[in-house]
Design a protein around this motif. Structure first.
Motif, PDB file in Angstrom:
ATOM      1  N   SER A   1      18.031  75.072  40.160  1.00  0.00           N
ATOM      2  CA  SER A   1      18.841  74.087  39.882  1.00  0.00           C
ATOM      3  C   SER A   1      17.924  72.964  39.680  1.00  0.00           C
ATOM      4  N   ALA A   2      16.496  73.091  39.799  1.00  0.00           N
ATOM      5  CA  ALA A   2      15.737  72.043  40.151  1.00  0.00           C
ATOM      6  C   ALA A   2      15.245  71.297  38.661  1.00  0.00           C
ATOM      7  N   SER A   3      15.974  71.690  37.553  1.00  0.00           N
ATOM      8  CA  SER A   3      15.710  71.028  36.425  1.00  0.00           C
ATOM      9  C   SER A   3      16.585  69.637  36.139  1.00  0.00           C
ATOM     10  N   ALA A   4      17.422  69.250  37.013  1.00  0.00           N
ATOM     11  CA  ALA A   4      17.957  68.197  37.209  1.00  0.00           C
ATOM     12  C   ALA A   4      18.003  67.787  38.519  1.00  0.00           C
ATOM     13  N   PRO A   5      17.917  66.416  38.786  1.00  0.00           N
ATOM     14  CA  PRO A   5      17.626  65.918  40.370  1.00  0.00           C
ATOM     15  C   PRO A   5      19.117  66.207  41.149  1.00  0.00           C
TER      16      PRO A   5
ATOM     17  N   THR B   1      27.035  63.008  32.969  1.00  0.00           N
ATOM     18  CA  THR B   1      26.938  61.561  33.365  1.00  0.00           C
ATOM     19  C   THR B   1      26.021  61.462  34.394  1.00  0.00           C
ATOM     20  N   HIS B   2      25.889  62.309  35.197  1.00  0.00           N
ATOM     21  CA  HIS B   2      24.971  62.045  36.654  1.00  0.00           C
ATOM     22  C   HIS B   2      23.875  62.986  36.722  1.00  0.00           C
ATOM     23  N   ALA B   3      23.607  63.791  35.401  1.00  0.00           N
ATOM     24  CA  ALA B   3      22.222  64.483  35.553  1.00  0.00           C
ATOM     25  C   ALA B   3      22.344  65.506  36.642  1.00  0.00           C
ATOM     26  N   VAL B   4      23.364  66.633  36.809  1.00  0.00           N
ATOM     27  CA  VAL B   4      23.560  67.476  37.616  1.00  0.00           C
ATOM     28  C   VAL B   4      22.766  68.918  37.286  1.00  0.00           C
ATOM     29  N   GLY B   5      22.020  69.373  38.343  1.00  0.00           N
ATOM     30  CA  GLY B   5      21.395  70.547  37.873  1.00  0.00           C
ATOM     31  C   GLY B   5      21.885  71.754  38.261  1.00  0.00           C
ATOM     32  N   GLY B   6      23.034  71.590  39.561  1.00  0.00           N
ATOM     33  CA  GLY B   6      23.795  72.912  40.026  1.00  0.00           C
ATOM     34  C   GLY B   6      25.143  72.295  40.573  1.00  0.00           C
ATOM     35  N   LEU B   7      25.906  73.431  40.716  1.00  0.00           N
ATOM     36  CA  LEU B   7      27.168  73.275  41.657  1.00  0.00           C
ATOM     37  C   LEU B   7      27.183  74.012  42.849  1.00  0.00           C
TER      38      LEU B   7
ATOM     39  N   LEU C   1      25.267  75.901  34.469  1.00  0.00           N
ATOM     40  CA  LEU C   1      24.496  75.479  35.320  1.00  0.00           C
ATOM     41  C   LEU C   1      24.618  76.603  36.535  1.00  0.00           C
ATOM     42  N   PRO C   2      23.517  76.623  37.323  1.00  0.00           N
ATOM     43  CA  PRO C   2      23.520  77.540  38.513  1.00  0.00           C
ATOM     44  C   PRO C   2      24.723  77.348  39.423  1.00  0.00           C
ATOM     45  N   VAL C   3      25.171  78.250  40.008  1.00  0.00           N
ATOM     46  CA  VAL C   3      26.341  77.996  40.945  1.00  0.00           C
ATOM     47  C   VAL C   3      25.893  78.521  42.410  1.00  0.00           C
ATOM     48  N   LEU C   4      26.391  77.828  43.357  1.00  0.00           N
ATOM     49  CA  LEU C   4      26.162  78.511  44.806  1.00  0.00           C
ATOM     50  C   LEU C   4      27.468  78.355  45.511  1.00  0.00           C
ATOM     51  N   PHE C   5      28.085  79.438  45.958  1.00  0.00           N
ATOM     52  CA  PHE C   5      29.226  79.343  46.662  1.00  0.00           C
ATOM     53  C   PHE C   5      28.606  79.017  48.256  1.00  0.00           C
ATOM     54  N   PHE C   6      29.420  78.112  48.807  1.00  0.00           N
ATOM     55  CA  PHE C   6      28.920  77.676  50.256  1.00  0.00           C
ATOM     56  C   PHE C   6      30.082  77.817  51.029  1.00  0.00           C
ATOM     57  N   ASP C   7      30.068  78.320  52.225  1.00  0.00           N
ATOM     58  CA  ASP C   7      30.977  78.634  53.290  1.00  0.00           C
ATOM     59  C   ASP C   7      31.740  77.184  53.444  1.00  0.00           C
ATOM     60  N   GLU C   8      32.798  77.200  53.448  1.00  0.00           N
ATOM     61  CA  GLU C   8      33.664  75.929  53.428  1.00  0.00           C
ATOM     62  C   GLU C   8      34.544  76.140  54.778  1.00  0.00           C
ATOM     63  N   ARG C   9      34.551  76.916  55.559  1.00  0.00           N
ATOM     64  CA  ARG C   9      35.532  77.153  56.672  1.00  0.00           C
ATOM     65  C   ARG C   9      35.455  75.880  57.609  1.00  0.00           C
ATOM     66  N   LEU C  10      36.790  75.557  57.735  1.00  0.00           N
ATOM     67  CA  LEU C  10      37.206  74.193  58.679  1.00  0.00           C
ATOM     68  C   LEU C  10      36.386  72.934  58.029  1.00  0.00           C
ATOM     69  N   SER C  11      36.084  72.818  56.840  1.00  0.00           N
ATOM     70  CA  SER C  11      35.556  71.400  56.315  1.00  0.00           C
ATOM     71  C   SER C  11      36.607  70.525  56.253  1.00  0.00           C
ATOM     72  N   THR C  12      37.799  70.977  55.686  1.00  0.00           N
ATOM     73  CA  THR C  12      38.899  70.062  55.553  1.00  0.00           C
ATOM     74  C   THR C  12      39.387  69.677  57.115  1.00  0.00           C
ATOM     75  N   ALA C  13      39.567  70.453  58.024  1.00  0.00           N
ATOM     76  CA  ALA C  13      39.964  70.225  59.371  1.00  0.00           C
ATOM     77  C   ALA C  13      38.808  69.314  59.906  1.00  0.00           C
ATOM     78  N   ALA C  14      37.752  69.328  59.771  1.00  0.00           N
ATOM     79  CA  ALA C  14      36.767  68.321  60.382  1.00  0.00           C
ATOM     80  C   ALA C  14      36.827  66.856  59.560  1.00  0.00           C
ATOM     81  N   VAL C  15      36.838  67.067  58.549  1.00  0.00           N
ATOM     82  CA  VAL C  15      37.197  65.743  57.736  1.00  0.00           C
ATOM     83  C   VAL C  15      38.424  65.091  58.148  1.00  0.00           C
ATOM     84  N   THR C  16      39.618  65.712  58.251  1.00  0.00           N
ATOM     85  CA  THR C  16      40.808  65.231  58.820  1.00  0.00           C
ATOM     86  C   THR C  16      40.712  64.803  60.134  1.00  0.00           C
TER      87      THR C  16
END
Length: 173
Positions: A13-17, A65-71, A103-118
């Protein structure tokens, strides 16, 4: 996801910042954007899900719009680490998005992210309506920031490994 997988994503994903983070819900998609140095994740927006095509078009437009290199896509694993129907749905969304956004995609563990934000929003005494407006894009920022922190730790670990390798080679001379 392991160290090698994250390092490979960082390189691919280094092709865009910037990176964009997605928190895929059943009714909404929370989006977050990294800074160009890939140090800080900021909430971007929440897409109200309609159908795949308009949702995907909005994501593609934001990436351009935002020059994204990866998701970085949140992967809702079960508490035991296994993948359930929501994780399969996230993988399916990414698979369908790939032809439109190569674009390159990385799946990242999101366990409890919504609970932490809430919990944070509750501590900040945010109203129920305000929490509803913010929770998805803040969860996306939480997921993306976690990923950026891991990526930053990897580059620091690589520099430390190089320093150690250099020290050993000098001492051996």
């Amino acid at each position: 996801m392991n160290r090698e997988e994250i390092a490979a994503f960082a390189e691919a994903s280094a092709s865009a910042p910037r990176l964009i983070g997605l928190d895929l819900g059943t009714r909404t998609i929370g989006l977050a954007l990294s800074d160009v140095g890939r140090q800080i994740a900021s909430p971007l927006e929440t897409i109200r899900r309609v159908k795949f095509t308009p949702d995907a078009q909005r994501i593609v437009a934001l990436c351009a719009t935002h020059a994204v290199g990866g998701l970085v896509i949140g992967l809702p694993l079960n508490m035991d680490g296994s993948e359930g129907p929501r994780a399969q749905s996230s993988r399916s969304f990414a698979r369908n998005l790939k032809p439109l956004l190569p674009l390159p995609v990385l799946f990242f563990d999101e366990r409890l992210s919504t609970a932490a934000v809430t919990r944070t929003l509750l501590e900040a005494d945010a109203s129920r309506a305000r929490r509803g407006e913010l929770v998805d894009k803040l969860a996306a920022a939480y997921i993306l920031q976690s990923c950026l922190d891991v990526m930053g730790g990897l580059s620091g670990a690589e520099e430390a490994d190089e320093a150690i390798d250099g020290r050993w080679s000098r001492e051996q001379l």
